[in-house]
Motif scaffolding. Structure first.
Motif, mmCIF file in Angstrom:
data_model
loop_
_atom_site.group_PDB
_atom_site.id
_atom_site.type_symbol
_atom_site.label_atom_id
_atom_site.label_comp_id
_atom_site.label_asym_id
_atom_site.label_seq_id
_atom_site.Cartn_x
_atom_site.Cartn_y
_atom_site.Cartn_z
ATOM 1 N N GLY A 52 0.814 -1.200 0.000
ATOM 2 C CA GLY A 52 0.000 0.000 0.000
ATOM 3 C C GLY A 52 0.850 1.254 0.000
ATOM 4 O O GLY A 52 2.042 1.218 0.307
ATOM 5 N N ILE A 53 0.235 2.363 -0.360
ATOM 6 C CA ILE A 53 0.917 3.650 -0.381
ATOM 7 C C ILE A 53 -0.024 4.691 0.205
ATOM 8 O O ILE A 53 -1.247 4.603 0.051
ATOM 9 N N SER A 54 0.529 5.675 0.904
ATOM 10 C CA SER A 54 -0.241 6.754 1.519
ATOM 11 C C SER A 54 0.254 8.081 0.966
ATOM 12 O O SER A 54 1.452 8.344 0.968
ATOM 13 N N ILE A 55 -0.680 8.916 0.526
ATOM 14 C CA ILE A 55 -0.327 10.191 -0.081
ATOM 15 C C ILE A 55 -0.983 11.310 0.719
ATOM 16 O O ILE A 55 -2.212 11.380 0.813
ATOM 17 N N PRO A 56 -0.197 12.205 1.320
ATOM 18 C CA PRO A 56 -0.773 13.282 2.123
ATOM 19 C C PRO A 56 -1.311 14.404 1.249
ATOM 20 O O PRO A 56 -0.854 14.615 0.121
ATOM 21 N N ALA A 81 -9.152 -6.793 -5.385
ATOM 22 C CA ALA A 81 -7.796 -6.743 -4.821
ATOM 23 C C ALA A 81 -7.160 -5.369 -4.960
ATOM 24 O O ALA A 81 -5.935 -5.245 -5.028
ATOM 25 N N ILE A 82 -7.970 -4.329 -4.999
ATOM 26 C CA ILE A 82 -7.470 -2.956 -4.952
ATOM 27 C C ILE A 82 -8.537 -2.098 -4.290
ATOM 28 O O ILE A 82 -9.705 -2.142 -4.669
ATOM 29 N N LYS A 83 -8.133 -1.334 -3.256
ATOM 30 C CA LYS A 83 -9.073 -0.502 -2.507
ATOM 31 C C LYS A 83 -8.406 0.806 -2.098
ATOM 32 O O LYS A 83 -7.175 0.936 -2.115
ATOM 33 N N PHE A 84 -9.240 1.776 -1.686
ATOM 34 C CA PHE A 84 -8.722 3.050 -1.186
ATOM 35 C C PHE A 84 -9.527 3.474 0.025
ATOM 36 O O PHE A 84 -10.660 3.027 0.260
ATOM 37 N N TRP A 85 -8.933 4.372 0.814
ATOM 38 C CA TRP A 85 -9.614 4.961 1.964
ATOM 39 C C TRP A 85 -8.858 6.214 2.393
ATOM 40 O O TRP A 85 -7.758 6.500 1.913
ATOM 41 N N PHE A 86 -9.473 6.972 3.282
ATOM 42 C CA PHE A 86 -8.868 8.191 3.816
ATOM 43 C C PHE A 86 -8.595 8.010 5.307
ATOM 44 O O PHE A 86 -9.271 7.238 5.992
ATOM 45 N N ALA A 146 -12.662 0.788 3.794
ATOM 46 C CA ALA A 146 -11.998 0.876 2.490
ATOM 47 C C ALA A 146 -12.985 0.565 1.370
ATOM 48 O O ALA A 146 -13.872 -0.281 1.507
ATOM 49 N N LEU A 147 -12.803 1.245 0.244
ATOM 50 C CA LEU A 147 -13.747 1.147 -0.869
ATOM 51 C C LEU A 147 -13.099 0.569 -2.114
ATOM 52 O O LEU A 147 -11.902 0.754 -2.355
ATOM 53 N N LEU A 149 -7.424 22.044 5.818
ATOM 54 C CA LEU A 149 -7.855 20.671 6.064
ATOM 55 C C LEU A 149 -6.818 19.732 5.461
ATOM 56 O O LEU A 149 -6.472 19.853 4.273
ATOM 57 N N SER A 150 -6.311 18.818 6.242
ATOM 58 C CA SER A 150 -5.289 17.890 5.772
ATOM 59 C C SER A 150 -5.740 16.454 6.008
ATOM 60 O O SER A 150 -6.684 16.189 6.755
ATOM 61 N N GLY A 151 -5.057 15.529 5.362
ATOM 62 C CA GLY A 151 -5.367 14.113 5.512
ATOM 63 C C GLY A 151 -4.473 13.264 4.645
ATOM 64 O O GLY A 151 -3.498 13.749 4.060
ATOM 65 N N LYS A 152 -4.818 11.991 4.547
ATOM 66 C CA LYS A 152 -4.056 11.052 3.725
ATOM 67 C C LYS A 152 -5.011 10.219 2.874
ATOM 68 O O LYS A 152 -6.054 9.769 3.364
ATOM 69 N N LEU A 153 -4.624 10.027 1.630
ATOM 70 C CA LEU A 153 -5.306 9.084 0.742
ATOM 71 C C LEU A 153 -4.473 7.811 0.712
ATOM 72 O O LEU A 153 -3.273 7.858 0.406
ATOM 73 N N HIS A 154 -5.102 6.684 1.029
ATOM 74 C CA HIS A 154 -4.405 5.399 1.022
ATOM 75 C C HIS A 154 -4.911 4.550 -0.143
ATOM 76 O O HIS A 154 -6.109 4.520 -0.427
#
Length: 267
Positions: free
Chosen positions: A154-158, A228-233, A194-195, A245-250
């Motif tokens: 997985g990867i996380s993008i701020p 076999a691929i999902k995303f979430w915040f 996760a979606l 407003l900040s966060g991460k997309l995973h």
């Protein structure tokens, strides 16, 4: 390397090479950099690390056009994701000593590669940034214990944007990818929220009483009807003092050979 963390990592790799001691007389002088710790006057080029991967053969033409240059004749200067030979990337992979050449530490093979697109012709919108990233399997099959199928991770993008803009638009383009692997994906610890990427647009409202009608909108170029691929915040945080407003997309996936994408944040 320019940051202390990575200067230290490179030095530790060279120190380990000194302990191994192979090809000492012919190639290495252990009394000079990179085998001694650098000071403020040391040329850091001596502490360079090779970061290597042979992309899967059947995908190289597409990678060359859509992700990064891998075929002779194409260069970073020519490629629409770089525009310059002096670029910065992030890599994640096996940190090894390679004695097929001169015996030096390397990241080989890398698994994840990512960078911020700063092409002078495309990075021109003041309120927009694009990241390109990929998960790869070593395609040469020279190191089967380091690069079996599938590649999973997985990867996380701020991100950060002014809440007064009311909307953050995230445009994720799936680029080059192979078959996905549900068995590999099942090994990951994925949050329940996760979606799947089974449509092309989502709109999320921010659950904060101080933020009224602020939304994150995510769009993709094509739906992927894959499990076999999902995303979430995560890590959503409102800085009331600065109005940000900040966060991460995973994103997490498991692919037999590779998965690559680019994601653009705009407000």
């Amino acid at each position: 390397p320019h940051l202390k963390r990575y200067i230290d990592l490179s030095f530790q790799g060279h120190a380990r090479q000194k302990e191994i001691g192979r090809k000492k007389k012919k190639y290495h002088n252990y009394t000079k950099p990179p085998f001694i710790y650098p000071d403020e006057d040391t040329d850091l080029n001596a502490y360079h690390l090779h970061c290597e991967l042979s992309p899967p053969r059947h995908y190289r033409s597409m990678i060359n056009e859509l992700v990064y240059p891998v075929i002779a004749g194409n260069t970073a200067t020519k490629h629409h994701h770089f525009g310059d030979e002096q670029f910065t990337v992030g890599v994640y992979g096996a940190f090894v000593s390679d004695c097929n050449h001169h015996c030096h530490p390397e990241i080989h093979p890398y698994e994840w590669l990512w960078w911020l697109n700063v092409h002078p012709d495309t990075d021109i919108e003041p309120n927009s940034k694009t990241w390109v990233f990929g998960l790869f399997r070593e395609g040469s099959n020279r190191m089967p214990h380091w690069s079996p199928k599938p590649r999973t991770g997985g990867i996380s993008i701020p991100f950060v944007f002014p809440a007064e803009k009311k909307e953050l638009l995230i445009e994720l383009h799936h680029l080059v990818f192979s078959s996905f692997n549900e068995k590999g994906f099942s090994q990951l610890n994925i949050p329940a929220e996760a979606l799947l990427f089974d449509k092309t647009e989502w709109k999320f409202s921010i659950a904060d009483d101080t933020l009224q009608h602020v939304f994150i909108i995510l769009k993709t170029n094509v739906p992927l009807f894959q499990k076999a691929i999902k995303f979430w915040f995560s890590s959503l945080n409102y800085d009331a003092q600065n109005g940000m407003l900040s966060g991460k997309l995973h994103l997490a996936t498991s692919a037999d050979e590779l998965y690559t994408a680019k994601v653009k944040f705009s407000y």
